[in-house]
Scaffold this motif. Sequence first.
Motif, PDB file in Angstrom:
ATOM      1  N   MET A 273      37.062 -25.206  35.803  1.00  0.00           N
ATOM      2  CA  MET A 273      36.515 -26.184  36.742  1.00  0.00           C
ATOM      3  C   MET A 273      36.836 -25.786  38.182  1.00  0.00           C
ATOM      4  SD  MET A 273      34.748 -28.985  37.058  1.00  0.00           S
ATOM      5  CE  MET A 273      34.757 -29.852  35.483  1.00  0.00           C
ATOM      6  N   LEU A 274      38.076 -25.399  38.423  1.00  0.00           N
ATOM      7  CA  LEU A 274      38.491 -24.993  39.770  1.00  0.00           C
ATOM      8  C   LEU A 274      37.694 -23.779  40.256  1.00  0.00           C
ATOM      9  CD1 LEU A 274      42.348 -25.411  39.400  1.00  0.00           C
ATOM     10  CD2 LEU A 274      40.983 -26.496  41.178  1.00  0.00           C
ATOM     11  N   ARG A 275      37.582 -22.762  39.394  1.00  0.00           N
ATOM     12  CA  ARG A 275      36.921 -21.522  39.804  1.00  0.00           C
ATOM     13  C   ARG A 275      35.434 -21.729  40.005  1.00  0.00           C
ATOM     14  NH1 ARG A 275      39.396 -16.391  36.629  1.00  0.00           N
ATOM     15  NH2 ARG A 275      37.925 -15.393  38.014  1.00  0.00           N
ATOM     16  N   ASN A 276      34.792 -22.507  39.104  1.00  0.00           N
ATOM     17  CA  ASN A 276      33.359 -22.722  39.245  1.00  0.00           C
ATOM     18  C   ASN A 276      33.038 -23.573  40.463  1.00  0.00           C
ATOM     19  OD1 ASN A 276      33.067 -21.233  36.948  1.00  0.00           O
ATOM     20  ND2 ASN A 276      32.373 -22.904  35.651  1.00  0.00           N
ATOM     21  N   ALA A 277      33.866 -24.592  40.719  1.00  0.00           N
ATOM     22  CA  ALA A 277      33.645 -25.423  41.906  1.00  0.00           C
ATOM     23  C   ALA A 277      33.810 -24.589  43.183  1.00  0.00           C
ATOM     24  CB  ALA A 277      34.606 -26.603  41.901  1.00  0.00           C
ATOM     25  N   GLU A 278      34.823 -23.740  43.197  1.00  0.00           N
ATOM     26  CA  GLU A 278      35.045 -22.883  44.358  1.00  0.00           C
ATOM     27  C   GLU A 278      33.879 -21.921  44.563  1.00  0.00           C
ATOM     28  OE1 GLU A 278      38.324 -19.593  45.983  1.00  0.00           O
ATOM     29  OE2 GLU A 278      38.667 -20.666  44.099  1.00  0.00           O
ATOM     30  N   LEU A 279      33.415 -21.305  43.470  1.00  0.00           N
ATOM     31  CA  LEU A 279      32.283 -20.388  43.555  1.00  0.00           C
ATOM     32  C   LEU A 279      31.033 -21.112  44.052  1.00  0.00           C
ATOM     33  CD1 LEU A 279      30.751 -17.721  42.866  1.00  0.00           C
ATOM     34  CD2 LEU A 279      30.441 -18.663  40.562  1.00  0.00           C
ATOM     35  N   ALA A 280      30.760 -22.303  43.490  1.00  0.00           N
ATOM     36  CA  ALA A 280      29.559 -23.044  43.871  1.00  0.00           C
ATOM     37  C   ALA A 280      29.615 -23.464  45.331  1.00  0.00           C
ATOM     38  CB  ALA A 280      29.395 -24.259  42.971  1.00  0.00           C
ATOM     39  N   ARG A 281      30.800 -23.788  45.842  1.00  0.00           N
ATOM     40  CA  ARG A 281      30.938 -24.150  47.259  1.00  0.00           C
ATOM     41  C   ARG A 281      30.729 -22.913  48.146  1.00  0.00           C
ATOM     42  NH1 ARG A 281      36.045 -26.184  48.959  1.00  0.00           N
ATOM     43  NH2 ARG A 281      34.944 -27.042  50.772  1.00  0.00           N
ATOM     44  N   GLU A 282      31.301 -21.798  47.732  1.00  0.00           N
ATOM     45  CA  GLU A 282      31.170 -20.568  48.534  1.00  0.00           C
ATOM     46  C   GLU A 282      29.722 -20.105  48.630  1.00  0.00           C
ATOM     47  OE1 GLU A 282      33.655 -17.779  46.598  1.00  0.00           O
ATOM     48  OE2 GLU A 282      35.547 -18.554  47.431  1.00  0.00           O
ATOM     49  N   THR A 283      28.963 -20.299  47.557  1.00  0.00           N
ATOM     50  CA  THR A 283      27.577 -19.830  47.520  1.00  0.00           C
ATOM     51  C   THR A 283      26.588 -20.904  47.975  1.00  0.00           C
ATOM     52  OG1 THR A 283      27.541 -20.399  45.156  1.00  0.00           O
ATOM     53  CG2 THR A 283      27.966 -18.097  45.741  1.00  0.00           C
ATOM     54  N   TYR A 285      25.862 -23.836  46.573  1.00  0.00           N
ATOM     55  CA  TYR A 285      25.235 -24.672  45.558  1.00  0.00           C
ATOM     56  C   TYR A 285      25.941 -26.026  45.397  1.00  0.00           C
ATOM     57  CZ  TYR A 285      22.687 -20.495  44.256  1.00  0.00           C
ATOM     58  OH  TYR A 285      21.871 -19.399  44.279  1.00  0.00           O
ATOM     59  N   LEU A 286      27.149 -26.131  45.903  1.00  0.00           N
ATOM     60  CA  LEU A 286      27.919 -27.369  45.836  1.00  0.00           C
ATOM     61  C   LEU A 286      28.369 -27.712  47.252  1.00  0.00           C
ATOM     62  CD1 LEU A 286      29.197 -29.527  44.003  1.00  0.00           C
ATOM     63  CD2 LEU A 286      31.167 -28.016  43.722  1.00  0.00           C
ATOM     64  N   LYS A 287      27.962 -28.890  47.717  1.00  0.00           N
ATOM     65  CA  LYS A 287      28.246 -29.286  49.100  1.00  0.00           C
ATOM     66  C   LYS A 287      29.228 -30.453  49.085  1.00  0.00           C
ATOM     67  CE  LYS A 287      23.739 -27.699  50.769  1.00  0.00           C
ATOM     68  NZ  LYS A 287      23.426 -27.003  49.509  1.00  0.00           N
ATOM     69  N   ILE A 288      30.491 -30.141  49.377  1.00  0.00           N
ATOM     70  CA  ILE A 288      31.554 -31.142  49.440  1.00  0.00           C
ATOM     71  C   ILE A 288      32.357 -30.901  50.710  1.00  0.00           C
ATOM     72  CG2 ILE A 288      33.521 -32.196  48.265  1.00  0.00           C
ATOM     73  CD1 ILE A 288      32.591 -30.995  45.665  1.00  0.00           C
ATOM     74  N   ASP A 289      32.571 -31.948  51.470  1.00  0.00           N
ATOM     75  CA  ASP A 289      33.413 -31.844  52.661  1.00  0.00           C
ATOM     76  C   ASP A 289      34.825 -31.448  52.226  1.00  0.00           C
ATOM     77  OD1 ASP A 289      34.976 -32.224  54.937  1.00  0.00           O
ATOM     78  OD2 ASP A 289      33.842 -33.973  55.601  1.00  0.00           O
TER      79      ASP A 289
END
Length: 582
Positions: A273-283, A285-289
Motif C-alpha cells: 500500500m505504501l509503495r503503490n501510493a507513493e508511486l501513484a503520487r509521483e506519477t 495518478y494519485l492527488k493527495i495534499d
Amino acid sequence: MARNNHNKNNSADREKLCFVPLGGLGEIGKNMYVLEYHDGQNDEFIIIDSGLKFPDSELPGVDYIVPEISYLEANRNKILAIILTHGHEDHTGGLPYVLPRLRVPLYGTQLTLGLVRNKLQDDLPTFRPDYREIRAGDVIKIGSFTIRFIAVAHSIPDCVALSIETPLGRILHTGDFKLDSTPVDGRVTDYGAFAEEGDKGVMLLCSDSTNAERIGFTPSERIISGTLETLFRTYRNKRIIISSFASNVHRIQQVADIAARFNRKIAFMGRSMLRNAELARETGYLKIDSKMIIQIDEIWKYSDNQLVIVTTGSQGEPFSGLVTMSRGENKLVELGEHDAVFLLASVIPGNEKLVNNTINRLFAQGCEVVYEKERQIHVSGHASSEELKIMLNLTRPRYFVPIHGEYKHMVRHSQLAIETGIPQRNIFLMNNGDILTFTRNTPPKKQGHVPSGAVIVDGNAAGSIKSEVLKERREIGEDGVIVIAVAVDEKGKLMAPAAVETQGVFIPEDRNDIFNEIYAVSEQTVTELSGKRANPEALRRALKSRVMDVLRKRDTSFAVVLPVVSVKNDNDNDNIFEKDFF
C-alpha cells in the motif's frame, strides 16, 4: 528471430497466424495469450500479459499459480515482446517467474511498469528488465505486428486495449474494461478508437467475459464517493480504517477526497500500500495534499475523528495490516469500540473463509464493520452484458473468442455475440493451450494443442500443480504426521532405541500404550530385517506398514507415517550417519 529453411515461393502457402491462450480461459486469473505469425521463413511471437492467480484451500502453503511456459521456453528465440494491458496481479503477477526465463522486452504504460518495477525489485532485486513505456494512443511496430494502444476504463488507472494489425488481419484484445462514463480520473474508454478499428475491419475480437452474466451496465466507480461520504458522516466520531487492494488507485483517491472534506489525516499501512501510493503520487495518478499524509507511527498524536488508516487485507491475507490488527498483533494499531472498519473490495472466489474469519475477529474487537454488498462499498471494473454488446457492435468482428473468465462466463459472452449478429460458426470457445489458426484462403480452425498447465510458486521454488508434494501437504494438514526414527549399523542391527515424534496427530487417552506398541513393533521390524547388509528402503517400507497396522488396529488416526532410517558407515572416520529421508 528464428528462420525456417523453406523456399520463399512457398511462403504464401505456409503463411498463418495463431492465437494461443496459455492462461485466463475457464478461470479468473493467470492471464497469458500468445500471438504467432509464421510466413514460411520467419516465426514471430508476442505475448499479451503474464498473470497469476491465487491458490484455494486445496493448495496449502502455495503462494500463487502461474501459467506453464514450457512451450514459450522451447520457442524463446522467436518471442519479440511481452505487452501488458494493465497493472493488476492477474495480468502481471507471473512476471517474476516468466521474465528471467524468456528475457524479452516488456511494454506497458507508466503506472503499469511502475507497479511491475516495485514487484520485481522485491522478488528479483538483481534482475534488470528491458522496460518499454507506451501511452494510450501510441502506435508501435514489433516485427510483423503493428499495435495501437487504446485507452479503457477499469478499476486501476492507465489501462489499454490492443489493436494488433498483422499481415493476415486485425486482432483486437480488449484487456479488462468497462464503459464508465464518469471515471474517477476522467479517462474514459475511447469509444472512437474502437469504432475506427471496427471501420478498418476486425478479423478477431478477444473480449473480457468476467461480467457476461450480469444484466445491464456496471455502475460507475464514482458512486463509491457517495457511499464513503455517507459512511464518514455516520461514523464521524470514530477512527476510520479502510481496507482495499493496494493497486486500486481510484478507490484510494476517493478515500483521500472524502477525508479532506472531513478534515482527516491519512496514514497508509502495509508495504504494498505504501509503495503503490507513493508511486501513484509521483506519477500523478494519485492527488493527495502532502499535508494530509502522516506516518503510521504518528497516529497517536491525533484524535479518532481526525484519522483515516488505509491498509491492505481486504482478502484476509494472513500477514496484511487488517488481519494483524484483527488478531491484536499489530504493534501500532490497537482496535476497539472507537473504530469503524470498511472493506472496500469484493471477495475473490476461494477467499471467503479468510475474509469471514477476519470480519468476525474485527467484530470481536468491538469494531463497527461495513462489508455488505448492499452498502455499495465496491463496484466491479468489468463490463456487464449491455457494455459487452456495445463493444461487439462498435468493433463488428468477423470472428470472436471470449476470454478472461470462467467457462460459464465465456458461454454467456458467446451468446451475447450471437445476439449482436455474429454467426455461431464464427465464435470459438477455447481452452488454455488450444491453437486457433488463421490462413489467407481458408476459414480459421481450432486445431492442435500446446502445453498449458499451471505452475505453483512457493517462495523461491516452482513446481507442477500435480506434484506429490501437494498431496503430502494435504494429508499432513488433515491428519498430522508420525515420524519413526531408527539408527542401524551396516548389517541393519539396531544401535539405539527407536524414536517417535508426532505433529498434529490426535491420540486418545491410552497414548503411552500406543507409543509403547509403536516402539516395540519398530524395533521388532528392525531385528527381523537385519542381516548381511542394511537395506534402508526395505526397512522404511516395513516400518511404515507395521506402524500403520498399529494405528488402524487402535482406531487411532490416519496420520502420515514418516520413517527416517540412519545407517552407520564404518568407513567414515567421523562416524557420521547416512540418513535416508522420505
